[in-house]
Scaffold this motif. Structure first.
Motif, PDB file in Angstrom:
ATOM      1  N   LEU A 286       0.880  -1.155   0.075  1.00 17.75           N
ATOM      2  CA  LEU A 286       0.123  -0.127   0.057  1.00 17.75           C
ATOM      3  C   LEU A 286       0.974   1.187   0.024  1.00 17.75           C
ATOM      4  CD1 LEU A 286      -2.790  -1.121   2.458  1.00 17.75           C
ATOM      5  CD2 LEU A 286      -2.816  -1.047   0.057  1.00 17.75           C
ATOM      6  N   ARG A 287       2.059   1.099   0.739  1.00 19.41           N
ATOM      7  CA  ARG A 287       2.917   2.543   0.801  1.00 19.41           C
ATOM      8  C   ARG A 287       3.491   2.785  -0.584  1.00 19.41           C
ATOM      9  NH1 ARG A 287       4.222   0.620   6.281  1.00 19.41           N
ATOM     10  NH2 ARG A 287       6.080  -0.413   5.300  1.00 19.41           N
ATOM     11  N   ARG A 288       3.916   1.526  -1.217  1.00 19.34           N
ATOM     12  CA  ARG A 288       4.360   1.785  -2.502  1.00 19.34           C
ATOM     13  C   ARG A 288       3.456   2.237  -3.482  1.00 19.34           C
ATOM     14  NH1 ARG A 288       9.556  -0.404  -2.917  1.00 19.34           N
ATOM     15  NH2 ARG A 288       9.918  -1.785  -1.729  1.00 19.34           N
ATOM     16  N   ILE A 289       2.175   1.886  -3.632  1.00 19.59           N
ATOM     17  CA  ILE A 289       1.057   2.388  -4.589  1.00 19.59           C
ATOM     18  C   ILE A 289       0.630   3.937  -4.152  1.00 19.59           C
ATOM     19  CG2 ILE A 289      -1.316   2.156  -4.961  1.00 19.59           C
ATOM     20  CD1 ILE A 289      -1.122  -0.769  -4.933  1.00 19.59           C
ATOM     21  N   ASN A 290       0.750   4.186  -2.879  1.00 18.20           N
ATOM     22  CA  ASN A 290       0.488   5.529  -2.646  1.00 18.20           C
ATOM     23  C   ASN A 290       1.668   6.367  -2.927  1.00 18.20           C
ATOM     24  OD1 ASN A 290      -1.056   7.502  -1.339  1.00 18.20           O
ATOM     25  ND2 ASN A 290       0.739   7.551   0.020  1.00 18.20           N
ATOM     26  N   ALA A 291       2.999   6.004  -2.940  1.00 19.04           N
ATOM     27  CA  ALA A 291       4.249   6.667  -3.175  1.00 19.04           C
ATOM     28  C   ALA A 291       4.075   6.854  -4.888  1.00 19.04           C
ATOM     29  CB  ALA A 291       5.475   5.991  -2.871  1.00 19.04           C
ATOM     30  N   MET A 292       3.899   5.940  -5.515  1.00 20.28           N
ATOM     31  CA  MET A 292       3.514   5.991  -7.082  1.00 20.28           C
ATOM     32  C   MET A 292       2.500   7.303  -7.551  1.00 20.28           C
ATOM     33  SD  MET A 292       3.260   2.423  -9.421  1.00 20.28           S
ATOM     34  CE  MET A 292       4.844   1.548  -9.244  1.00 20.28           C
ATOM     35  N   LYS A 293       1.087   7.131  -6.688  1.00 18.56           N
ATOM     36  CA  LYS A 293       0.407   7.974  -6.877  1.00 18.56           C
ATOM     37  C   LYS A 293       0.878   9.497  -6.730  1.00 18.56           C
ATOM     38  CE  LYS A 293      -4.468   9.129  -5.559  1.00 18.56           C
ATOM     39  NZ  LYS A 293      -4.075  10.519  -4.804  1.00 18.56           N
ATOM     40  N   GLU A 294       1.421   9.749  -5.407  1.00 14.74           N
ATOM     41  CA  GLU A 294       1.884  10.830  -4.927  1.00 14.74           C
ATOM     42  C   GLU A 294       3.038  11.632  -6.175  1.00 14.74           C
ATOM     43  OE1 GLU A 294       0.867  12.803  -2.380  1.00 14.74           O
ATOM     44  OE2 GLU A 294      -0.588  11.464  -2.132  1.00 14.74           O
ATOM     45  N   ALA A 295       3.763  10.636  -6.490  1.00 15.51           N
ATOM     46  CA  ALA A 295       4.620  10.986  -7.556  1.00 15.51           C
ATOM     47  C   ALA A 295       4.317  11.832  -8.832  1.00 15.51           C
ATOM     48  CB  ALA A 295       5.947   9.987  -7.691  1.00 15.51           C
ATOM     49  N   GLY A 296       2.757  11.322  -9.103  1.00 16.20           N
ATOM     50  CA  GLY A 296       2.268  11.890 -10.331  1.00 16.20           C
ATOM     51  C   GLY A 296       1.838  10.819 -11.168  1.00 16.20           C
ATOM     52  N   VAL A 297       2.189   9.460 -10.735  1.00 20.36           N
ATOM     53  CA  VAL A 297       1.829   8.450 -11.717  1.00 20.36           C
ATOM     54  C   VAL A 297       0.260   8.034 -11.568  1.00 20.36           C
ATOM     55  CG1 VAL A 297       2.126   5.802 -12.229  1.00 20.36           C
ATOM     56  CG2 VAL A 297       4.026   7.115 -11.407  1.00 20.36           C
ATOM     57  N   GLN A 298      -0.402   7.909 -12.867  1.00 23.49           N
ATOM     58  CA  GLN A 298      -1.761   7.500 -12.757  1.00 23.49           C
ATOM     59  C   GLN A 298      -1.842   6.076 -12.515  1.00 23.49           C
ATOM     60  OE1 GLN A 298      -4.859   8.491 -12.331  1.00 23.49           O
ATOM     61  NE2 GLN A 298      -5.646   8.937 -14.114  1.00 23.49           N
ATOM     62  N   VAL A 299      -2.296   5.655 -11.444  1.00 26.06           N
ATOM     63  CA  VAL A 299      -2.466   4.304 -10.871  1.00 26.06           C
ATOM     64  C   VAL A 299      -3.758   3.843 -11.148  1.00 26.06           C
ATOM     65  CG1 VAL A 299      -1.936   2.559  -9.161  1.00 26.06           C
ATOM     66  CG2 VAL A 299      -0.628   4.576  -9.285  1.00 26.06           C
ATOM     67  N   VAL A 300      -3.844   2.576 -11.986  1.00 28.75           N
ATOM     68  CA  VAL A 300      -5.075   1.853 -12.024  1.00 28.75           C
ATOM     69  C   VAL A 300      -4.991   0.364 -11.729  1.00 28.75           C
ATOM     70  CG1 VAL A 300      -6.854   1.168 -13.559  1.00 28.75           C
ATOM     71  CG2 VAL A 300      -5.316   3.437 -14.102  1.00 28.75           C
ATOM     72  N   VAL A 301      -5.872   0.090 -10.645  1.00 30.16           N
ATOM     73  CA  VAL A 301      -5.939  -1.252 -10.223  1.00 30.16           C
ATOM     74  C   VAL A 301      -7.173  -1.892 -10.798  1.00 30.16           C
ATOM     75  CG1 VAL A 301      -6.030  -2.786  -8.192  1.00 30.16           C
ATOM     76  CG2 VAL A 301      -4.762  -0.831  -8.056  1.00 30.16           C
ATOM     77  N   LEU A 302      -6.809  -3.096 -11.726  1.00 30.96           N
ATOM     78  CA  LEU A 302      -7.966  -3.856 -12.144  1.00 30.96           C
ATOM     79  C   LEU A 302      -8.109  -5.344 -11.309  1.00 30.96           C
ATOM     80  CD1 LEU A 302      -7.514  -3.388 -16.123  1.00 30.96           C
ATOM     81  CD2 LEU A 302      -8.766  -1.991 -14.406  1.00 30.96           C
ATOM     82  N   LEU A 303      -9.142  -5.500 -10.858  1.00 30.71           N
ATOM     83  CA  LEU A 303      -9.350  -6.830 -10.219  1.00 30.71           C
ATOM     84  C   LEU A 303      -9.385  -8.117 -11.287  1.00 30.71           C
ATOM     85  CD1 LEU A 303     -11.802  -5.342  -7.837  1.00 30.71           C
ATOM     86  CD2 LEU A 303      -9.545  -5.728  -7.159  1.00 30.71           C
ATOM     87  N   ALA A 304      -9.783  -7.689 -12.450  1.00 29.78           N
ATOM     88  CA  ALA A 304      -9.864  -8.514 -13.556  1.00 29.78           C
ATOM     89  C   ALA A 304     -10.166  -7.763 -14.907  1.00 29.78           C
ATOM     90  CB  ALA A 304     -11.098  -9.538 -13.368  1.00 29.78           C
ATOM     91  N   LEU A 305      -9.502  -8.499 -15.811  1.00 32.11           N
ATOM     92  CA  LEU A 305      -9.703  -7.803 -17.193  1.00 32.11           C
ATOM     93  C   LEU A 305     -10.258  -9.049 -18.107  1.00 32.11           C
ATOM     94  CD1 LEU A 305      -9.434  -5.549 -19.385  1.00 32.11           C
ATOM     95  CD2 LEU A 305      -6.859  -6.342 -19.581  1.00 32.11           C
ATOM     96  N   SER A 306     -11.433  -9.334 -17.871  1.00 30.90           N
ATOM     97  CA  SER A 306     -11.960 -10.458 -18.401  1.00 30.90           C
ATOM     98  C   SER A 306     -13.484 -10.398 -18.782  1.00 30.90           C
ATOM     99  CB  SER A 306     -11.776 -11.837 -17.762  1.00 30.90           C
ATOM    100  OG  SER A 306     -12.469 -11.854 -16.467  1.00 30.90           O
ATOM    101  N   ASP A 307     -14.057 -11.409 -19.283  1.00 28.69           N
ATOM    102  CA  ASP A 307     -15.635 -11.371 -19.495  1.00 28.69           C
ATOM    103  C   ASP A 307     -16.247 -12.189 -18.295  1.00 28.69           C
ATOM    104  OD1 ASP A 307     -15.981  -9.556 -21.856  1.00 28.69           O
ATOM    105  OD2 ASP A 307     -14.810 -11.463 -22.798  1.00 28.69           O
ATOM    106  N   ASP A 308     -15.525 -12.683 -17.426  1.00 26.94           N
ATOM    107  CA  ASP A 308     -15.984 -13.556 -16.480  1.00 26.94           C
ATOM    108  C   ASP A 308     -16.897 -13.381 -15.654  1.00 26.94           C
ATOM    109  OD1 ASP A 308     -14.554 -15.398 -18.046  1.00 26.94           O
ATOM    110  OD2 ASP A 308     -12.953 -15.330 -16.527  1.00 26.94           O
TER     111      ASP A 308
END
Length: 392
Positions: free
Chosen positions: A321-343
């Motif tokens: 969680l700290r790493r993801i937050n650090a990415m976001k704070e640095a200006g990275v657009q962060v997207v988390v996909l729980l699935a990329l499917s038709d299921d």
């Protein structure tokens, strides 16, 4: 019940184990299984070692039968990876290939022609990649290639159009050269300046596009969880990665992970090579994968990071969680996909998804048909929270 001697397995544990070994042929004295997990384990064992009708069961000799349905086989492979250690999974997969009808279904060309390959079948083949005999791998590759081609035909043109539109908007300029004027948008911006008597519009504001066709506008990093439940997502993500890698205006990286990390960026020219470079199954160390992906980010404000995972973390959750937050704070657009499917609605760690949402990083599932739209919005650095936490 008395306390067992040190090193001795408790009686109730021994009875439970015998019940799982023998299946429903077990003596009633062993008792019934209790709890959802025990019943799920018994079902996974039964699919491989029990006959559907119950015939042929005697003692510990469970007679094998497993439906030839590729989606069912894929679910079964996901189940055994959930409930058994990797060494046992390897044995059960080999048993499935050798004892049941999987080899003829998945590896015989004449039967394969009668089966309609789909993303579930590809996931199954990739799950069995480590135990498929060398002389049958050409057949497996043929099937995977066919499905990849179908997916590319479905999503490639829409993805390229969506990405190009997003990047064009990002490079639009209000002082274009004559050859770069976007006349349609320029007219729309100046409708208030229409002179009826002259039947013309005074273009006080010009709209055009910057001429940076060869420049890399955005960096896209795809980090894909290889756990068994993510099989369909791995297939779709790999094809999307290959499509994005073909666009000069993007710098695309693709990383797959379980407890180990594999950077498949160099294989993106051929999504089939990417897929055969994956190894579905195993544990999941999301934090370690994010740490590696951080090293790939050199322009945070121009980077989009896609984490495609069910968020069941086997590593250090707080550090993830700290790493993801650090990415976001640095200006990275962060997207988390729980699935990329038709299921449909995926199974995922709701606690981790809620923690990400609290950081302003929503986690949601996405169908392949909607992904180009999502990608365009991410490249536009839009607010993705309205996508919600359910499949789109």
């Amino acid at each position: 019940m008395s306390t067992p001697a040190p090193g001795r397995v408790p009686d109730d544990t021994r009875l439970r184990r015998w019940r799982l070994v023998l299946g429903s042929a077990a003596d009633p004295a062993l008792g019934e299984l209790t709890g959802a997990e025990d019943n799920a384990v018994d079902k996974a064992l039964g699919a491989l070692y029990d006959s559907p009708s119950g015939a042929g069961r005697s003692g510990s000799d469970r007679a094998g039968s497993l439906s030839g349905s590729a989606p069912r086989v894929a679910r079964w492979l996901g189940d055994i990876r959930t409930y058994f250690p990797s060494t046992v999974v390897e044995v059960m997969q080999r048993d499935a290939v050798e004892r049941l009808d999987l080899t003829s279904l998945l590896l015989e060309p004449e039967l394969m022609e009668a089966v309609e390959p789909d993303v579930h079948l590809v996931g199954t083949l990739l799950s069995l990649n480590g135990v498929i005999p060398e002389h049958t791998k050409a057949t497996a590759r043929m099937v995977v290639s066919k499905v990849v081609k179908q997916i590319e035909e479905r999503i490639a043109s829409r993805t390229v159009a969506a990405v190009s539109g997003a990047l064009n908007r990002a490079t639009r300029t209000s002082r274009p050269k004559p050859r770069d004027i976007d006349f349609d948008r320029t007219i729309r911006k100046n409708l208030a300046n229409y002179l009826p008597e002259q039947r013309t519009i005074i273009a006080e504001r010009l709209v055009g596009y910057g001429r940076r066709a060869q420049a890399v506008h955005r960096d896209v990093i795809l980090a894909i969880d290889q756990s068994g439940s993510m099989a369909s997502s791995v297939v779709y993500s790999s094809v999307f990665g290959a499509v994005l890698a073909s666009m000069r205006s993007l710098r695309t990286s693709l990383v797959v992970f379980d407890t180990e990390i594999v950077d498949l960026t160099e294989k993106l020219a051929d999504p089939v090579d990417v897929l055969f470079g994956t190894q579905l199954g195993g544990g999941t160390y999301i934090n370690r994968a994010i740490a590696y992906c951080q090293t790939l980010i050199t322009r945070p404000a121009d980077s989009v990071f896609f984490l495609i995972s069910d968020l069941y973390e086997g590593g250090v959750r707080e550090e993830m969680l700290r790493r993801i937050n650090a990415m976001k704070e640095a200006g990275v657009q962060v997207v988390v996909l729980l699935a990329l499917s038709d299921d449909g609605a995926p199974s995922y760690d709701r606690e981790n998804a809620a923690a990400l949402a609290a950081l302003g990083v929503p986690a949601f599932a996405c169908t392949p048909d909607r992904f180009p739209e999502l990608l365009a919005e991410a490249l536009d650095r839009g607010d993705l929270r309205h996508w919600g936490a359910e499949p789109r």
